[in-house]
Design a protein around this motif. Structure first.
Motif, PDB file in Angstrom:
ATOM      1  N   TRP A  87       2.239  -9.253   2.269  1.00  0.00           N
ATOM      2  CA  TRP A  87       1.897  -8.997   3.671  1.00  0.00           C
ATOM      3  C   TRP A  87       2.808  -9.725   4.655  1.00  0.00           C
ATOM      4  O   TRP A  87       2.818  -9.413   5.836  1.00  0.00           O
ATOM      5  CB  TRP A  87       0.444  -9.433   3.930  1.00  0.00           C
ATOM      6  N   SER A  88       3.565 -10.726   4.175  1.00  0.00           N
ATOM      7  CA  SER A  88       4.310 -11.599   5.090  1.00  0.00           C
ATOM      8  C   SER A  88       5.328 -10.844   5.952  1.00  0.00           C
ATOM      9  O   SER A  88       5.559 -11.212   7.098  1.00  0.00           O
ATOM     10  CB  SER A  88       5.007 -12.724   4.320  1.00  0.00           C
ATOM     11  N   GLN A  89       5.927  -9.775   5.420  1.00  0.00           N
ATOM     12  CA  GLN A  89       6.924  -9.011   6.180  1.00  0.00           C
ATOM     13  C   GLN A  89       6.443  -7.607   6.542  1.00  0.00           C
ATOM     14  O   GLN A  89       7.196  -6.814   7.089  1.00  0.00           O
ATOM     15  CB  GLN A  89       8.220  -8.898   5.359  1.00  0.00           C
ATOM     16  N   ASP A  90       5.185  -7.313   6.211  1.00  0.00           N
ATOM     17  CA  ASP A  90       4.657  -5.965   6.434  1.00  0.00           C
ATOM     18  C   ASP A  90       3.610  -6.009   7.546  1.00  0.00           C
ATOM     19  O   ASP A  90       2.458  -6.407   7.335  1.00  0.00           O
ATOM     20  CB  ASP A  90       4.029  -5.435   5.132  1.00  0.00           C
ATOM     21  N   GLU A  91       3.978  -5.599   8.751  1.00  0.00           N
ATOM     22  CA  GLU A  91       3.080  -5.695   9.903  1.00  0.00           C
ATOM     23  C   GLU A  91       1.856  -4.805   9.754  1.00  0.00           C
ATOM     24  O   GLU A  91       0.748  -5.183  10.152  1.00  0.00           O
ATOM     25  CB  GLU A  91       3.849  -5.315  11.179  1.00  0.00           C
ATOM     26  N   ALA A  92       2.024  -3.619   9.169  1.00  0.00           N
ATOM     27  CA  ALA A  92       0.898  -2.700   8.979  1.00  0.00           C
ATOM     28  C   ALA A  92      -0.135  -3.309   8.041  1.00  0.00           C
ATOM     29  O   ALA A  92      -1.353  -3.229   8.286  1.00  0.00           O
ATOM     30  CB  ALA A  92       1.390  -1.368   8.423  1.00  0.00           C
ATOM     31  N   LEU A  93       0.346  -3.953   6.972  1.00  0.00           N
ATOM     32  CA  LEU A  93      -0.545  -4.597   6.011  1.00  0.00           C
ATOM     33  C   LEU A  93      -1.266  -5.788   6.665  1.00  0.00           C
ATOM     34  O   LEU A  93      -2.455  -6.014   6.424  1.00  0.00           O
ATOM     35  CB  LEU A  93       0.255  -5.057   4.791  1.00  0.00           C
ATOM     36  N   GLN A  94      -0.556  -6.512   7.514  1.00  0.00           N
ATOM     37  CA  GLN A  94      -1.167  -7.634   8.230  1.00  0.00           C
ATOM     38  C   GLN A  94      -2.307  -7.161   9.123  1.00  0.00           C
ATOM     39  O   GLN A  94      -3.355  -7.801   9.203  1.00  0.00           O
ATOM     40  CB  GLN A  94      -0.120  -8.364   9.075  1.00  0.00           C
ATOM     41  N   GLN A  95      -2.104  -6.011   9.772  1.00  0.00           N
ATOM     42  CA  GLN A  95      -3.148  -5.464  10.650  1.00  0.00           C
ATOM     43  C   GLN A  95      -4.379  -5.055   9.855  1.00  0.00           C
ATOM     44  O   GLN A  95      -5.516  -5.266  10.297  1.00  0.00           O
ATOM     45  CB  GLN A  95      -2.597  -4.268  11.432  1.00  0.00           C
ATOM     46  N   VAL A  96      -4.169  -4.489   8.662  1.00  0.00           N
ATOM     47  CA  VAL A  96      -5.287  -4.103   7.789  1.00  0.00           C
ATOM     48  C   VAL A  96      -6.065  -5.349   7.353  1.00  0.00           C
ATOM     49  O   VAL A  96      -7.302  -5.381   7.387  1.00  0.00           O
ATOM     50  CB  VAL A  96      -4.784  -3.318   6.554  1.00  0.00           C
ATOM     51  N   LEU A  97      -5.329  -6.395   6.957  1.00  0.00           N
ATOM     52  CA  LEU A  97      -5.966  -7.645   6.525  1.00  0.00           C
ATOM     53  C   LEU A  97      -6.777  -8.273   7.657  1.00  0.00           C
ATOM     54  O   LEU A  97      -7.903  -8.733   7.454  1.00  0.00           O
ATOM     55  CB  LEU A  97      -4.912  -8.649   6.043  1.00  0.00           C
ATOM     56  N   MET A  98      -6.203  -8.284   8.880  1.00  0.00           N
ATOM     57  CA  MET A  98      -6.898  -8.885  10.019  1.00  0.00           C
ATOM     58  C   MET A  98      -8.115  -8.060  10.443  1.00  0.00           C
ATOM     59  O   MET A  98      -9.145  -8.612  10.836  1.00  0.00           O
ATOM     60  CB  MET A  98      -5.944  -9.043  11.201  1.00  0.00           C
TER      61      MET A  98
END
Length: 447
Positions: free
Chosen positions: A115-126
């Motif tokens: 997730w560290s470089q994947d903004e879409a994945l970060q949004q899903v996690l948040m």
């Protein structure tokens, strides 16, 4: 050497007590020792483990006899032991140790973090994290969850239900804080106090009251320019420093400190507490809901760079919540020989590792009281940033409508004796229990 609050108990009680005070810090490790073996805690049968997990989920109340003659043969004890090891976590990333988060960069470095470089994945996690956080708050408000922790890479927040820690409303304590975080909270309209800063300021004010009166009297005599009875302006010092310029008639040609400089000077004391235990912030009542929304939308809540980049804060709870994963503390028994008076005696120990929450510590001591026949000692390893959560909230109202406030708390999933301990006002100040000993069913401790 550290700030002691007025209600703080001595480091070691003068006589053994029936109960030890609530400790709101998170423990990373417990080491129990006893003259009686801990074989009852080893190799739980599949049925016992399953029963213990079911008892936790159903909040089954287990009441053991004062002393168990054959602990290893007691299925009830072994099931209750499994029950006491359970806690709930979000997010769950099996290859990462998600507690503690403060100072964890070195431990997490090098581990896979897609997730560290994947903004879409970060949004899903948040987004997922926000649902879990909101679920916990709703459970807390309904008194179906007694408390929970939000562990970020910079600070930790402890939310407590109304009725706990002597307060009649929901409380949230945040530590450590910085001036930037406090300013952002003020801008969001979150009302909060800094109990340790205010207590320290009050104490200093009382101690130097006589000296202050003398100093003020002297300064009034010297300052002939001021009118009698006029209250000194907070920025008088700055003006007095430049009074000699007026006498020379060049005051307009020299730049004086502007209001921003004066304000910064006044805020120096507030900045000095940043990252320290004294920076503890207390939020009460409906402001805790505003804090919830603030934290969900706070961009600095998640690290933007480094090993923890993009990883949402860790949520720790004693009860199940939406998106929470059931976890168990790691336990192992160790037998060793210790030298006592020129001879070697066998010492038995039980090690518990993981984020040990306040209810788990109390549950384990209740079990050990029965299994070890009222005699054991424990060394407690504290996650230091959380020790300050034992601060007494001096504006709480411990006696106000206690029956009404605590009426619904029995449904929160804790043993009645554990719940009773956690409803008491905190008494440890900025300290936490480091050593706990039971002899003849009475507790002594050191903080």
């Amino acid at each position: 050497k550290d700030l002691r609050l007025p209600v703080a108990v001595p480091e070691v009680p003068s006589s053994p007590r029936h109960e030890f005070p609530a400790d709101w810090s998170i423990k990373t490790r417990l080491l129990f020792t006893s003259s009686q073996p801990f074989t009852w805690a080893e190799h739980l049968k599949a049925q016992e483990e399953a029963q213990g997990l079911a008892q936790h989920c159903r909040a089954t109340e287990t009441n053991l006899p004062q002393s168990i003659q054959e602990p290893k043969l007691s299925t009830e004890l072994r099931c209750a032991f499994q029950q006491s090891l359970v806690y709930w976590l979000h997010p769950s990333v099996p290859w990462l140790q998600l507690f503690p988060r403060i100072g964890a960069d070195r431990r997490i470095a090098g581990k896979a973090s897609p997730w560290s470089q994947d903004e879409a994945l970060q949004q899903v996690l948040m987004s997922d994290w926000s649902l879990s956080f909101t679920s916990l708050y709703n459970l807390l408000k309904a008194k179906l969850c007694p408390y929970f922790y939000v562990c970020t890479y910079q600070f930790t927040v402890l939310f407590r239900a109304a009725g706990l820690a002597g307060s009649d409303v929901i409380t949230a304590v945040i530590s450590p804080t910085t001036r930037g975080l406090r300013e952002a909270m003020r801008n969001e309209g979150i009302e909060f106090s800094l109990p340790l800063v205010e207590e320290s300021r009050t104490r200093k004010q009382k101690n130097s009251e006589v000296n202050l009166e003398t100093e003020v009297a002297n300064s009034l005599e010297v300052d002939n320019s001021g009118e009698d009875g006029e209250e000194p302006d907070p920025s008088d010092d700055e003006h007095e420093s430049f009074s000699w310029l007026e006498e020379m008639g060049v005051q307009d040609k020299v730049k004086k400190p502007d209001t921003i400089s004066i304000k910064l000077r006044k805020e120096k004391q507030e900045v000095q507490v940043d990252h320290r235990p004294e920076s503890l912030a207390l939020v009460k009542g409906t402001n805790t809901f505003t804090l919830l929304n603030f934290l969900i939308n706070c961009k600095s809540l998640v690290a933007a760079a480094g090993p923890q980049a993009g990883l949402p804060p860790t949520l720790l709870s004693p009860v199940a919540f939406r998106g929470g994963t059931m976890q168990t503390l790691k336990a192992r028994s160790i037998n060793a020989k210790a030298r006592v008076h020129l001879a070697y005696e066998e010492i038995f120990s039980l090690e518990i590792v993981g984020p040990v929450l306040p209810h788990s510590l109390h549950s384990l001591t209740m079990l050990l009281k029965s299994a070890q026949r009222g005699a054991f000692s424990a060394v407690l390893y504290t996650h230091e940033p959380t020790a300050v959560f034992n601060t007494y909230l001096d504006d709480a109202s411990p006696a106000l409508n206690k029956e009404t406030v605590c009426k619904d708390l029995p449904a929160c999933g804790l043993h009645p004796k554990t719940l009773d301990q956690l409803t008491q006002c905190p008494t440890l100040g900025k300290s936490s229990i480091r050593f706990l000993e039971m002899k003849d069913y009475g507790y002594t401790w050191k903080s």
